[in-house]
Design an enzyme around this catalytic site. Sequence first.
Site, PDB file in Angstrom:
ATOM      1  N   LYS A   1      47.494  40.625  46.185  1.00 48.88           N
ATOM      2  CA  LYS A   1      47.394  42.078  46.320  1.00 48.88           C
ATOM      3  C   LYS A   1      48.726  42.644  46.803  1.00 48.88           C
ATOM      4  O   LYS A   1      49.651  41.916  47.162  1.00 48.88           O
ATOM      5  CB  LYS A   1      46.305  42.458  47.333  1.00 48.88           C
TER       6      LYS A   1
ATOM      7  N   SER B  10      42.488  42.482  39.081  1.00 47.43           N
ATOM      8  CA  SER B  10      42.725  43.417  40.186  1.00 47.43           C
ATOM      9  C   SER B  10      44.160  43.918  40.264  1.00 47.43           C
ATOM     10  O   SER B  10      44.437  44.879  40.977  1.00 47.43           O
ATOM     11  CB  SER B  10      42.345  42.773  41.522  1.00 47.43           C
TER      12      SER B  10
END
Length: 202
Positions: A159, A123
């Site tokens: 993230k 990701s």
Amino acid sequence: MLTERQQELLDFLRVYQRQQGVMPSTRDIQLHFGFASQTAAMSHLKALERKGVIRRLAGKARAVVFPEVMERETVDIPIFGLIPAGFTADNPEHSDGNLTLDLRTMGLSPRSKPFALKVRGDSMTGAHIIQGDYVILEQRDPRPKDIVAALMDGETTLKRYLVDNGQPFLRAENPSYPDLIPARELMIQGVMVGLFRPYNGR
């Protein structure tokens, strides 16, 4: 931790001194890197000095030296594979081993309680963070655009931290993944300050 440009400059200083017997002038540095001015070259030298990897001697030409003995602050920091909910770096029994790092070169203090997280998944590939990497994090409040390890709605993830109209959310560095907007809680467990990639011999 040095930026890519700072590391390139440090390498240039070492090679130039070894080949020429003296340090390069700011003009030499400007020409080598294509800086707009000698002032820009000096700015980069000052940044290296602030990080402790060089010393500049006042009032002398080519006045850059490498410290004969670098003061090192080497510590073992815990590695966490999957960060358990509510973990803290004060609980090393939950770790998967340690990384030995010189905190001085990373601009960190032991008081920041640094730790490492082993990356799983894809990701964050847009930020050049791939599976198997170790990201180095410290415990502090995040700023917008920081990469963070966060506990959101009971799950931990790595993230980019963003804020929109006062509402924090998390964004992957891979367009295949949607933004993550917390429904209940968002706990920042660490802010990324560096990366370690094991050499696999390939």
